[in-house]
Structures are given as C-alpha cells and as structure tokens.
Design a protein around this motif. Structure first.
Motif, PDB file in Angstrom:
ATOM      1  N   GLN A 247       0.776  -1.276   0.156  1.00  0.00           N
ATOM      2  CA  GLN A 247      -0.090  -0.087   0.028  1.00  0.00           C
ATOM      3  C   GLN A 247       1.076   1.164  -0.125  1.00  0.00           C
ATOM      4  O   GLN A 247       0.471   2.332   0.233  1.00  0.00           O
ATOM      5  CB  GLN A 247      -0.758   0.075   1.329  1.00  0.00           C
ATOM      6  N   GLY A 248       2.318   0.826  -0.448  1.00  0.00           N
ATOM      7  CA  GLY A 248       3.353   2.218  -0.348  1.00  0.00           C
ATOM      8  C   GLY A 248       4.161   2.428   1.075  1.00  0.00           C
ATOM      9  O   GLY A 248       4.234   1.301   1.791  1.00  0.00           O
ATOM     10  N   LYS A 249       4.698   3.284   0.858  1.00  0.00           N
ATOM     11  CA  LYS A 249       5.849   3.724   2.115  1.00  0.00           C
ATOM     12  C   LYS A 249       5.135   3.469   3.360  1.00  0.00           C
ATOM     13  O   LYS A 249       4.206   4.015   3.831  1.00  0.00           O
ATOM     14  CB  LYS A 249       6.267   5.020   1.900  1.00  0.00           C
ATOM     15  N   ASP A 250       5.926   2.699   4.241  1.00  0.00           N
ATOM     16  CA  ASP A 250       5.645   2.139   5.515  1.00  0.00           C
ATOM     17  C   ASP A 250       4.122   1.656   5.740  1.00  0.00           C
ATOM     18  O   ASP A 250       3.733   1.518   6.925  1.00  0.00           O
ATOM     19  CB  ASP A 250       5.506   3.686   6.496  1.00  0.00           C
ATOM     20  N   HIS A 251       3.739   0.848   4.811  1.00  0.00           N
ATOM     21  CA  HIS A 251       2.468   0.412   4.942  1.00  0.00           C
ATOM     22  C   HIS A 251       2.729  -1.272   4.696  1.00  0.00           C
ATOM     23  O   HIS A 251       2.015  -1.989   4.537  1.00  0.00           O
ATOM     24  CB  HIS A 251       1.503   0.551   3.793  1.00  0.00           C
ATOM     25  N   GLY A 252       3.918  -1.649   4.832  1.00  0.00           N
ATOM     26  CA  GLY A 252       4.294  -3.018   4.724  1.00  0.00           C
ATOM     27  C   GLY A 252       4.391  -3.687   3.193  1.00  0.00           C
ATOM     28  O   GLY A 252       4.030  -3.056   2.233  1.00  0.00           O
ATOM     29  N   SER A 253       4.773  -5.018   3.123  1.00  0.00           N
ATOM     30  CA  SER A 253       4.847  -5.338   1.696  1.00  0.00           C
ATOM     31  C   SER A 253       4.310  -6.900   1.962  1.00  0.00           C
ATOM     32  O   SER A 253       4.551  -7.616   2.892  1.00  0.00           O
ATOM     33  CB  SER A 253       6.242  -5.474   1.365  1.00  0.00           C
ATOM     34  N   LYS A 254       3.904  -7.375   0.600  1.00  0.00           N
ATOM     35  CA  LYS A 254       3.451  -8.740   0.412  1.00  0.00           C
ATOM     36  C   LYS A 254       3.970  -9.277  -0.732  1.00  0.00           C
ATOM     37  O   LYS A 254       3.892  -8.538  -1.779  1.00  0.00           O
ATOM     38  CB  LYS A 254       2.027  -8.983   0.559  1.00  0.00           C
ATOM     39  N   PHE A 255       4.651 -10.183  -0.476  1.00  0.00           N
ATOM     40  CA  PHE A 255       5.376 -11.021  -2.011  1.00  0.00           C
ATOM     41  C   PHE A 255       4.559 -12.255  -2.041  1.00  0.00           C
ATOM     42  O   PHE A 255       4.519 -13.042  -0.968  1.00  0.00           O
ATOM     43  CB  PHE A 255       6.822 -11.284  -1.757  1.00  0.00           C
ATOM     44  N   HIS A 256       3.770 -12.492  -3.392  1.00  0.00           N
ATOM     45  CA  HIS A 256       3.209 -13.629  -3.438  1.00  0.00           C
ATOM     46  C   HIS A 256       3.942 -14.443  -4.606  1.00  0.00           C
ATOM     47  O   HIS A 256       4.478 -13.851  -5.469  1.00  0.00           O
ATOM     48  CB  HIS A 256       1.883 -13.336  -3.964  1.00  0.00           C
ATOM     49  N   PHE A 257       3.989 -15.778  -4.504  1.00  0.00           N
ATOM     50  CA  PHE A 257       4.337 -16.677  -5.764  1.00  0.00           C
ATOM     51  C   PHE A 257       3.566 -18.024  -5.613  1.00  0.00           C
ATOM     52  O   PHE A 257       2.960 -18.370  -4.766  1.00  0.00           O
ATOM     53  CB  PHE A 257       5.833 -16.843  -5.678  1.00  0.00           C
ATOM     54  N   THR A 258       3.339 -18.368  -7.075  1.00  0.00           N
ATOM     55  CA  THR A 258       2.513 -19.577  -7.128  1.00  0.00           C
ATOM     56  C   THR A 258       3.333 -20.606  -7.514  1.00  0.00           C
ATOM     57  O   THR A 258       4.620 -20.686  -7.954  1.00  0.00           O
ATOM     58  CB  THR A 258       1.376 -19.526  -8.406  1.00  0.00           C
ATOM     59  N   ILE A 259       2.882 -22.052  -7.247  1.00  0.00           N
ATOM     60  CA  ILE A 259       3.685 -23.306  -7.161  1.00  0.00           C
ATOM     61  C   ILE A 259       2.673 -24.198  -7.838  1.00  0.00           C
ATOM     62  O   ILE A 259       1.515 -24.403  -7.021  1.00  0.00           O
ATOM     63  CB  ILE A 259       4.223 -23.551  -5.780  1.00  0.00           C
ATOM     64  N   PRO A 260       3.077 -24.940  -8.650  1.00  0.00           N
ATOM     65  CA  PRO A 260       1.799 -26.138  -9.230  1.00  0.00           C
ATOM     66  C   PRO A 260       1.519 -27.171  -8.273  1.00  0.00           C
ATOM     67  O   PRO A 260       2.456 -27.621  -7.483  1.00  0.00           O
ATOM     68  CB  PRO A 260       2.696 -26.831 -10.496  1.00  0.00           C
ATOM     69  N   ILE A 261       0.321 -27.588  -8.244  1.00  0.00           N
ATOM     70  CA  ILE A 261       0.201 -28.749  -7.302  1.00  0.00           C
ATOM     71  C   ILE A 261       0.571 -29.870  -7.959  1.00  0.00           C
ATOM     72  O   ILE A 261       0.342 -30.076  -9.357  1.00  0.00           O
ATOM     73  CB  ILE A 261      -1.526 -28.855  -6.917  1.00  0.00           C
TER      74      ILE A 261
END
Ligand code: ADP
Length: 276
Positions: A247-261
C-alpha cells in the motif's frame, strides 16, 4: 505470362518476409548486446566499489604503522565486510546467470510445502541469530496438497523473501507466511511484513537486477540487489509467477508466488472419490 508474374511476386514476397525476419533478428541481437553491455557496466561498478574500499583500507594499514589499535580494527572490519559483500555478489551473480542461461538441472518432485517452510524458517533464524528479528508467524495450514517443484530452490525462494522481510521490518513489526489454495492447479504462497513498504511504481522494478531503493552507495542492508531477480528466475523454472504488493511507504509489503500442485495426487484423490 500470368504464371511467371505470379512466381515473381511469390519470390519477391518471400524475399521481403526473409528481409523483415532478418531485420527483426538484427534488432533482437542489438537489444541483447545492449543488455549485455549494461550488465557488464553495472556488475563492474558493483564490484569496483567494495574493491576500492578494501584497497584504501589495506593501503592505510600498510602505510601507517603507528595507527591506533582502534582505527586498525575499524579498517580491518571495513575491509572484511566489503570482501564478504564481493563474495556474496559474485555468488548471487553466478546463480542468476546459471538460472538465466537454462543451465540448471531441475530436480522437480512432489514436495510437502509445510516442511519446506519450516526448513527455510530455521535457515533464516540461523542466519540472523545475532540480531533480534520481528515476530514471524507461520500460518501455513497442515493439510495441503503436495506441490511440484525443486525442494532446494523452493527453500531458497522462501528464505530470500523471509530474509528481505526481516531486513526491511523493525523488531516491533510482524512477518507472516501463508498459503492459499484457491486454484485446482497451484498454491499461492504469501510472505507479508509490516515493514517499510514499497512505492506502487516500484512494485515491478524491485525484481530487476541490482535494484535497491537506497542506491548503490548506501548498501545499509548488506544485500546484493540480486535476490528478487533470482527468486523470479527460480519461480519461472517451475512455471509459476511471483509479484509484489504494497500500500506504499511504511505500509508493509506482501510477496506472492505460485507453485503447481502435484497433479498425480489430484488425480488419485479424484479417482478415490469416484470409487467411494
Ligand atoms: P537486496 O539484496 O537489496 O535485498 P533484493 O533483490 O532481494 O535485493 O531486493 C531488491 C530491493 O527491493 C531491496 O533492496 C529493497 O529496496 C526492495 N525490497 C525487497 N523486499 C522488500 C520488503 N520486504 N520490504 C521493502 N522493500 C523490499
């Protein structure tokens, strides 16, 4: 005559197409060459900076025998830190070029994601044992389908994302790791932190080689700027994708990745259900 003209037109069209293809190929080669030159320039710069520091420190140590023990220690520590930085840089750079050139032999197998998360968490805790880390919460549910990936590389991606989350989040902050299972084909892993966040316009660039927000001269976090580029190549290796959200500076980060089943297992489950 009509046939001869038609043949001539046909030949001319083939020649024009061949010429266009050749031009395309030329442009691609030029772009590749430009990328290679940029890469050599950036890598040279990244290596030259710590190397110059080491040289200055060693020259001072050699030329000033009366240097105070405190200053001597500072010089030695600085030289050692920069030597370590160069070592990491060369190692990450080799890993990245190995992945990019397709020279990696993937050992793709059915994996328990839970075990990989636990392993990467203990690697990260061991690496940061000198520092106080933010609270890390493992929210990955026990019951998950097996995934299809290379275990060593998967642990590497998880550890790099967790490492970054630790680096850019204060001790009072929080890191969570979660997995969602909203697709029949893949799982989505998320490493989220409450740290310094990323500006929306940088969400893609953070995956570029040598991108560091603080710039080449202020490597306060000790990273090489290659970690996320390596993660992207690894995730592509098993056909997944990786992206960042903030959500921008000082609002934390999320890193997502996908992986096949792991599909065999899905089919087995389906056939078991049919039998019931
Ligand atoms: P580095 O070795 O610098 O960590 P990375 O490729 O892993 O290199 O990350 C590139 C840059 O992306 C970092 O220098 C930082 O500016 C930004 N970044 C990565 N992860 C995070 C995070 N969790 N929170 C905020 N910024 C991040």
């Amino acid at each position: 005559l009509v046939n001869a003209i038609a043949t001539q037109i046909g030949v001319a069209l083939i020649q024009a197409e061949a010429y266009a293809n050749l031009q395309d190929l030329n442009e691609q080669l030029e772009a590749l060459d430009r990328t290679r030159s940029n890469l050599v320039a950036i890598t040279g710069h990244e290596l030259r900076t710590p190397l110059s520091t080491i040289q200055v420190c060693l020259e001072s140590l050699a030329s000033e025998p009366d240097m105070s023990p405190e200053l001597r220690q500072v010089m030695l520590n600085t030289a050692l830190q920069d030597a370590e930085r160069m070592r990491k840089l060369v190692q990450d750079f080799l890993t990245l070029s190995q992945l990019e050139s397709g020279r990696v032999e993937w050992n793709i197998e059915a994996l328990d994601l839970h075990e990989c998360v636990e392993l990467s968490l203990s690697n990260v805790r061991a690496r940061h044992k000198e520092t106080k880390l933010p609270n890390i919460e493992n929210l990955v549910m026990e019951e998950l389908p097996l995934v299809k990936a290379d275990g060593e590389w998967l642990v590497e991606v998880l550890a790099k994302l967790l490492d970054n989350a630790c680096k850019f989040t204060s001790e009072e902050g929080k890191i969570t790791i979660e997995v969602s299972c909203n697709s029949p084909h893949h799982l989505e892993v998320t490493v989220a932190d409450t740290g310094r966040g990323i500006e929306p316009k940088r969400l893609e660039t953070v995956f570029d080689r040598f991108y560091q927000e603080e710039g080449a001269l202020r490597r306060s976090t000790g990273g090489t700027g290659l970690g996320l580029a390596i993660c992207r190549q690894i995730v592509r290796g098993w056909g997944g994708k990786i992206w960042a959200e903030s959500q921008g500076k000082d609002h934390g980060s999320k890193f997502h990745f996908t992986i096949p089943i792991y599909i065999d297992q899905v089919q087995n489950q389906r056939s078991n259900q049919n039998i019931v």
